[in-house]
Scaffold this active site. Structure first.
Site, PDB file in Angstrom:
ATOM      1  N   LYS A 119      32.831 -21.182  16.916  1.00  0.00           N
ATOM      2  CA  LYS A 119      32.144 -19.905  17.081  1.00  0.00           C
ATOM      3  C   LYS A 119      31.858 -19.358  15.684  1.00  0.00           C
ATOM      4  O   LYS A 119      32.718 -18.780  15.037  1.00  0.00           O
ATOM      5  CB  LYS A 119      33.009 -18.914  17.872  1.00  0.00           C
ATOM      6  N   GLU A 176      40.830  -3.288   1.763  1.00  0.00           N
ATOM      7  CA  GLU A 176      39.853  -4.309   1.370  1.00  0.00           C
ATOM      8  C   GLU A 176      38.444  -3.759   1.575  1.00  0.00           C
ATOM      9  O   GLU A 176      38.102  -3.284   2.656  1.00  0.00           O
ATOM     10  CB  GLU A 176      40.039  -5.572   2.209  1.00  0.00           C
ATOM     11  N   CYS A 217      36.931 -13.694   0.322  1.00  0.00           N
ATOM     12  CA  CYS A 217      38.296 -13.194   0.506  1.00  0.00           C
ATOM     13  C   CYS A 217      39.132 -13.370  -0.756  1.00  0.00           C
ATOM     14  O   CYS A 217      40.150 -12.697  -0.921  1.00  0.00           O
ATOM     15  CB  CYS A 217      38.965 -13.904   1.679  1.00  0.00           C
ATOM     16  N   GLU A 239      43.417 -17.543   8.105  1.00  0.00           N
ATOM     17  CA  GLU A 239      43.092 -17.238   6.715  1.00  0.00           C
ATOM     18  C   GLU A 239      42.414 -15.876   6.739  1.00  0.00           C
ATOM     19  O   GLU A 239      41.259 -15.755   7.144  1.00  0.00           O
ATOM     20  CB  GLU A 239      42.182 -18.323   6.134  1.00  0.00           C
TER      21      GLU A 239
END
Length: 506
Positions: free
Chosen positions: A194, A406, A304, A270
């Site tokens: 996906k 973040e 990231c 992750e």
């Protein structure tokens, strides 16, 4: 099957015709779904794809096809056979190189230079690396003395985990997709992928690559859609899925973990980061500035592993801060097809608003904006896109939301420190623990950083250098588990110990 032909105008960021249609790939066939959604270019805001959205029935068909493939010849292949399949996939990725570059640039708005030198080559490299790893990784064999005084042979058998759900984000679409598909297939699994709804293009081309490379029907399946209430939720909650691997936001990872808990599924996550960079006074300042420009602003800061918090030792704080802000202001915008372009747009208008909201928050918290903090104006079609300026901040304390949340955009905050203990304490003061970067000439300090920093990856005097054999993953809210090299095999396969009494006496 009709091979997708991509309009070269997409690579320039300019749509030259009507939006193309992308479909799901289930059991070796391209199929529609339960509806459609539109994907807009982050460069101009124009619609470039009409994408078939997979509902519960399409996802169920994909999982069923994957299960059937495992019961067929694919489930009986050996490591060398699967390694050969992976090498054919890599060769086909290279044959479709230009189409993949076009799709990746169209979806993300990143520069053609980055797509050509990083994203697409890494896709092929992932398959070749895991072909080599699965072909060369030995099992374990031991002899044991039995209670009767004879001998027994113990050996391990590596079996596929089963049907693996692979959910990947939009920032490095093909790179991160192949990073997971390659080891999954190497271990003999069947997968249902996906991709992000923001980046359906290269994933659809990967399905074509799989067919051309002779991957059996049902081994690779692709479902398009969103998360909650759509393909993502249907897939991660499906009882026929044996394992879930996900890269993306920590909050989404938590939701998937809750869904996986009901079925006691294996998970590998992750997740996000609020990564720190530490610059010591003895560092090569030229290298530290240029390295921090890369680590803060590469891919529009939408990685990231990017650095959003910089801590600089006080004797060089002012010089470093001034130089970094100047370099950030110099970073060039352009159309994606301009090879000199460095900055790219945010992935969508919605994400741009999120990043701009963080810029506003930083000002409200009292940050000094040294450069950026706003939107560039081009005077052409890019003004309809999702661009923001690279931004350098200073003046905030460690408890400011700007330094804790973040942002996932082209922004960093710089703060001073006095000694190593303070620097490492500041770096570790975060709910995240994915990556850290340290700039120093002192080997003792460098090795100390590797031991004490709460991060899955610590780079010293460099950034974003990866060896595909090494473990990748984070600690705390940045992830669960490790992938890469044989660490990937540990997730994508199950080991069975076989013990055979040899009937011998000592």
């Amino acid at each position: 099957m009709t091979v997708t032909t991509l309009d070269p105008g997409l690579m320039a960021g300019r749509r030259a015709g009507p939006a193309g249609e992308l479909r799901n790939y289930v059991g070796g066939r391209f199929v529609s779904g339960e509806g459609f959604f539109e994907k807009a270019s982050p460069v101009t805001g124009e619609v470039i794809w009409r994408v078939a959205e997979a509902g519960a029935s399409t996802v169920d068909a994909a999982v069923t096809a994957a299960r059937a493939a495992l019961r067929g010849p694919w489930g009986r292949t050996g490591e060398q056979e699967r390694a050969a399949v992976l090498r054919r996939i890599a060769a086909e990725l290279e044959r479709r190189f230009d189409d993949l570059v076009t799709a990746e640039v169209a979806d993300t708005g990143k520069s053609i230079t980055q797509a050509r030198t990083l994203d697409i080559p890494r896709g092929a490299a992932n398959f070749r690396a895991f072909a080599d790893i699965i072909a060369a990784t030995p099992g374990e064999t031991f002899t044991t003395v039995t209670p009767a005084g004879g001998r027994a042979l113990n050996y391990t058998v590596r079996k596929p985990a089963g049907v693996v759900a692979i959910v990947v984000p939009w920032n490095l679409p093909l790179l991160l997709l192949t990073w997971k598909v390659a080891p999954a297939l190497a271990c003999g699994n069947a997968v249902v992928v996906k991709p992000s709804e923001e980046t359906p293009g290269s994933a659809t081309l990967l399905a074509e690559v799989m067919a051309a490379a002779g991957v059996p029907d049902g081994v690779f399946n692709l479902v398009h859609g969103f998360g909650p209430g759509s393909a993502g939720e249907h897939l991660t909650r499906h009882p026929g899925v044996d394992a879930i691997t996900f890269t993306g936001e920590s909050a989404t990872g938590s939701a998937i973990m809750r869904a996986a808990a009901d079925g006691v599924k294996a998970v590998s996550f992750e997740l996000g980061g609020k990564n720190a960079g530490v610059v010591f006074a003895d560092a090569d300042l030229d290298a530290a500035v240029e390295g921090s420009v890369r680590s803060s602003f590469t891919n529009g800061g939408q990685v990231c592993l990017c650095t959003e918090r910089l801590y600089v030792q006080r004797p060089v704080f002012e010089e470093f801060t001034e130089r970094l802000a100047r370099r950030a202001a110099e970073l060039s915008f352009g159309w994606p097809a301009d090879e000199a372009a460095v900055m790219m747009p945010m992935i969508s208008a919605a994400h741009r608003e999120k990043v701009l909201g963080h810029y506003r928050l930083a000002r409200e918290e009292g940050a000094q904006v040294l450069t950026g903090g706003d939107v560039p104006v081009f005077g052409d079609a890019r003004d309809g896109g999702a661009y923001v300026r690279p931004t350098v901040l200073t003046g905030l304390g460690p408890d400011a939301r700007t330094n804790r949340e973040e942002i996932f955009g082209p922004v960093c905050h710089i703060a001073p420190f006095d000694d190593a203990d303070e620097a490492f304490a500041l770096a570790n003061d975060s709910q995240y623990g994915l990556a850290a970067t340290v700039w120093t000439r002192d080997l003792t300090t460098a090795h100390q950083a590797g031991r004490v920093l709460d991060a899955g990856l610590v780079w010293v005097n460099t950034w974003f250098v990866r060896d595909l054999r090494t473990p990748f993953g984070g600690v705390k809210a940045s992830g669960v588990g490790r992938e890469g090299g044989t660490h990937s095999l540990a997730f994508y396969s199950e080991l069975t110990n076989v013990c055979v009494d040899l009937g011998e006496t000592t």
